[in-house]
Scaffold this motif. Structure first.
Motif, short mmCIF file in Angstrom:
data_model
loop_
_atom_site.label_atom_id
_atom_site.label_comp_id
_atom_site.label_asym_id
_atom_site.label_seq_id
_atom_site.Cartn_x
_atom_site.Cartn_y
_atom_site.Cartn_z
N ALA A 1 -6.04 12.53 9.09
CA ALA A 1 -6.89 11.40 9.45
C ALA A 1 -6.86 10.35 8.35
N VAL A 2 -6.78 9.09 8.78
CA VAL A 2 -6.86 7.95 7.85
C VAL A 2 -7.86 6.96 8.44
N ALA A 3 -8.79 6.52 7.62
CA ALA A 3 -9.78 5.55 8.09
C ALA A 3 -9.10 4.24 8.46
N LYS B 1 0.83 -1.20 0.00
CA LYS B 1 0.00 0.00 0.00
C LYS B 1 0.87 1.25 0.00
N GLU C 1 -3.04 14.42 1.25
CA GLU C 1 -3.57 15.31 0.23
C GLU C 1 -2.86 16.66 0.29
N PRO D 1 -3.27 -0.39 -3.82
CA PRO D 1 -4.06 0.80 -3.50
C PRO D 1 -3.19 1.94 -2.95
N VAL D 2 -3.70 3.14 -3.14
CA VAL D 2 -3.10 4.36 -2.58
C VAL D 2 -4.11 4.93 -1.59
N VAL D 3 -3.64 5.27 -0.40
CA VAL D 3 -4.52 5.94 0.56
C VAL D 3 -3.97 7.34 0.79
N PHE D 4 -4.83 8.33 0.71
CA PHE D 4 -4.33 9.67 1.08
C PHE D 4 -4.95 10.11 2.39
N ARG E 1 -6.28 12.65 5.04
CA ARG E 1 -7.01 13.91 4.88
C ARG E 1 -6.52 14.90 5.93
N PHE F 1 -8.53 1.14 6.13
CA PHE F 1 -7.62 1.10 4.99
C PHE F 1 -6.16 0.83 5.37
#
Lengths: 193, 193
Positions: free
Chosen positions: B108-110, B53, B58, B75-78, B80, B113
């Motif tokens: 913040a990251v969920a 990952k 952002e 996947p890429v997670v950004f 927030r 993910f």
């Protein structure tokens, strides 16, 4: 676009009749392979028109936009969203009201990155009431550049944004057009029962 | 990475001894072809490690991250960035102080993910004092995932962020390491006179 619609059905989450969460592949986690396909679908839809620049809004519009820009070898500009902004002659600005967040933001694009010679494809992740699209349109119009059209990943066709833009004469190409999200069942425009 | 350094020299703007503006290809307008090359350079640097990952912040980290994710099909997670945040058990959060903007943001990251099985490459556009990188590191550590390393587009090597991360034992791969920006002259680490 079947691939996208299937993904929305499988991984999207209709939280209410208005709110669709696609955090697992578009808005927070991004599926880059899907984004490449999305970018190629936009290029196919606009293949009869010259595009010199892609304009989007941070942050979720960036991934699909960059895929279009990569394939066409053109720059991507992302409008910046700010809650407050010191006035600055170097910027085009416009206001966006977010219904989701119930707040007004200013979007800003540096003047140097849009010129009257540009033919601009505006890309965004969602089109609902059209607030963000209108602000991007406003910014391009201020610059004197031409708007080639709007490339939208997911249009909520039961909200007014798409109709407003089309009534103004703009070409709007949406890859997934949602007709309704009643009780968590997502129905697309053109689906048969 | 020569292509990137050349671009910084040609199109970057050293506004002071600390501030480098790269708005024309990375931070506001994006050059997708350059971003693809940047992504490939990261993959080359980390080719001996498994990555499941990409995590970024952002907005400017998204374009290079998506290019890495596309090539590796991951996947890429950004994360927030928010000025205020309602507490939410579904999120990993951490604080970032921005020296440029003189404000503290929450990132913040969920939770859904990032999992303990993930091997995460953290990518960001700039590494200066390391505030953003530390917050991303904090988020990954909360999740129990493994940090494979940091992929940085531009490191300001005269600031402390890179040293702090390397002293902690992390692998940091920066594609352009700036030694100094005296009177608008950008000098990279390793440049000969």
């Amino acid at each position: 676009m079947k691939l996208l619609k299937d993904r929305i059905i499988n991984d999207g989450n209709a939280l209410s009749e208005n709110v669709l969460k696609v955090d697992s592949f578009l808005n927070h986690q991004i599926d880059p392979v899907l984004m490449k396909a999305v970018g190629e679908a936009f290029i196919e839809r606009f293949k009869d028109t010259e595009i010199t620049k892609v304009l989007t809004l941070e942050s979720s519009g960036i991934a699909p936009s960059v895929m279009v820009g990569l394939k066409l070898d053109i720059p991507v500009v992302f409008g910046r969203k700010r809650q407050s902004l010191t006035l600055n002659d170097d910027l085009y600005t416009s206001q966006v009201f977010s219904y989701t967040k119930q707040e007004t933001n200013t979007i800003a694009v540096a003047r140097q990155f849009l010129s009257p010679e540009d033919k601009v494809l505006i890309i965004d992740d969602f089109l609902a009431n059209g607030e963000a699209a209108n602000a991007l349109m406003d910014v391009v119009n201020q610059s004197g550049a031409e708007i080639v059209g709007f490339g939208i990943v997911i249009e909520k066709a039961f909200q007014s944004g798409g109709k407003i833009l089309r009534d103004k004469g703009y070409r709007v190409e949406s890859l997934a057009k949602i007709e309704s999200m009643y009780e968590g069942n997502i129905k697309f425009v053109g689906d048969t029962e």
